[in-house]
Design a protein around this motif. Structure first.
Motif, PDB file in Angstrom:
ATOM      1  N   CYS A  17       0.729  -1.323   0.034  1.00  0.00           N
ATOM      2  CA  CYS A  17      -0.174  -0.171  -0.052  1.00  0.00           C
ATOM      3  C   CYS A  17       0.856   1.103  -0.168  1.00  0.00           C
ATOM      4  N   CYS A  20       0.121   2.953   3.750  1.00  0.00           N
ATOM      5  CA  CYS A  20       0.534   2.455   4.960  1.00  0.00           C
ATOM      6  C   CYS A  20       1.683   1.264   4.980  1.00  0.00           C
ATOM      7  N   CYS A  22       1.585  -1.634   3.886  1.00  0.00           N
ATOM      8  CA  CYS A  22       0.928  -3.192   4.180  1.00  0.00           C
ATOM      9  C   CYS A  22       0.856  -3.784   2.835  1.00  0.00           C
ATOM     10  N   CYS A  32      -4.410   0.249  -0.041  1.00  0.00           N
ATOM     11  CA  CYS A  32      -5.298  -0.946   0.618  1.00  0.00           C
ATOM     12  C   CYS A  32      -6.597  -0.477   0.951  1.00  0.00           C
ATOM     13  N   CYS A  35      -6.985   2.096   3.758  1.00  0.00           N
ATOM     14  CA  CYS A  35      -6.527   3.593   3.596  1.00  0.00           C
ATOM     15  C   CYS A  35      -7.628   4.268   2.622  1.00  0.00           C
TER      16      CYS A  35
HETATM   17 ZN   LIG Z   1      -2.905   1.136   3.501  1.00  0.00          ZN
END
Ligand SMILES: [Zn+2]
Length: 229
Positions: A17, A20, A22, A32, A35
């Motif tokens: 992402c 963030c 991830c 993601c 987010c």
């Molecule tokens: Zn994210």
């Protein structure tokens, strides 16, 4: 086979992402889901004569106007926008264009619109940067909404950076910057004009007034990914 290829790509270039960090699921792109949900929406498109529309009312003719995300300095969104413009991440613009397109399309914002165009960038600036982020936003929007991107506008000169200018200075700075290169493509059409960040509205204002003069029967939808408040 497709899955194996994707696994190999994921191994060497993990899909993470942009906000963030991830690991993204197969169904996610660039950001993601969590987010995407937390991006600050203005919800202006639900308001009659919203703050974006007030910036242009009585100055240039338009059908609708909105800025979809609220832009504030030092926010996560601001750093994503910075990456999109200056750090070779045009995919961020494409994905944000898609998200905005999906949400506004569901709300009927594009009713009566026929085509989309990003705010053009002068060829020299585009050559130095490698891309015009507004083109990517327009393509993302097009993918979500199903309207074609039209090539009918150009920036005839590069303008100075406007960050420290007043609205009047910005308008003078932008005077004569844009030109309609193919008016026949816009005649009688509803055109969605897309920009990245709207602060005073001077860029969209300058471009819209150029189009209104060159193609008076073109109906304009003024859309910015982000808007400052
Ligand atoms: Zn994210």
């Amino acid at each position: 086979m497709k899955e194996i290829l994707r696994d190999i790509v994921d191994f060497f270039m993990p899909r993470t992402c942009h906000l963030c960090g991830c690991t993204l699921r197969d169904s996610e792109r660039v950001f993601c889901v969590r987010c995407v949900e937390t991006l600050p929406r203005s919800l202006y498109h639900h308001m009659p004569l919203n703050p974006m529309e007030r910036r242009f009312a009585g100055i240039v003719p338009f059908v609708r106007a909105t800025g979809h995300f609220i832009y504030s300095r030092n926010s996560e969104l601001a750093s994503a926008i910075h990456d999109m413009k200056y750090r070779q991440f045009p995919s961020v613009g494409h994905r944000l264009g898609e998200i905005v397109g999906e949400e506004l399309h569901m709300a009927g914002f594009f009713s009566g619109a026929d085509c989309i165009a990003g705010v053009p960038m002068h060829w020299w600036k585009k050559a130095r940067r490698g891309y015009n982020q507004a083109d990517f936003i327009a393509e993302g929007l097009s993918a979500a909404v199903g309207l074609p991107v039209v090539d009918a506008l150009e920036a005839t000169r590069s303008h100075k950076t406007q960050t420290a200018m007043t609205l009047d200075q910005r308008i003078a700075n932008l005077s004569g910057t844009f030109r309609v290169t193919a008016p026949e493509k816009l005649q009688g059409k509803g055109l969605v004009l897309v920009d990245d960040v709207c602060t005073t509205g001077s860029t969209l204002r300058s471009l819209a007034s150029e189009i209104a003069q060159a193609v008076p029967d073109c109906r304009l939808y003024l859309l910015s990914l982000c808007v400052t408040v």
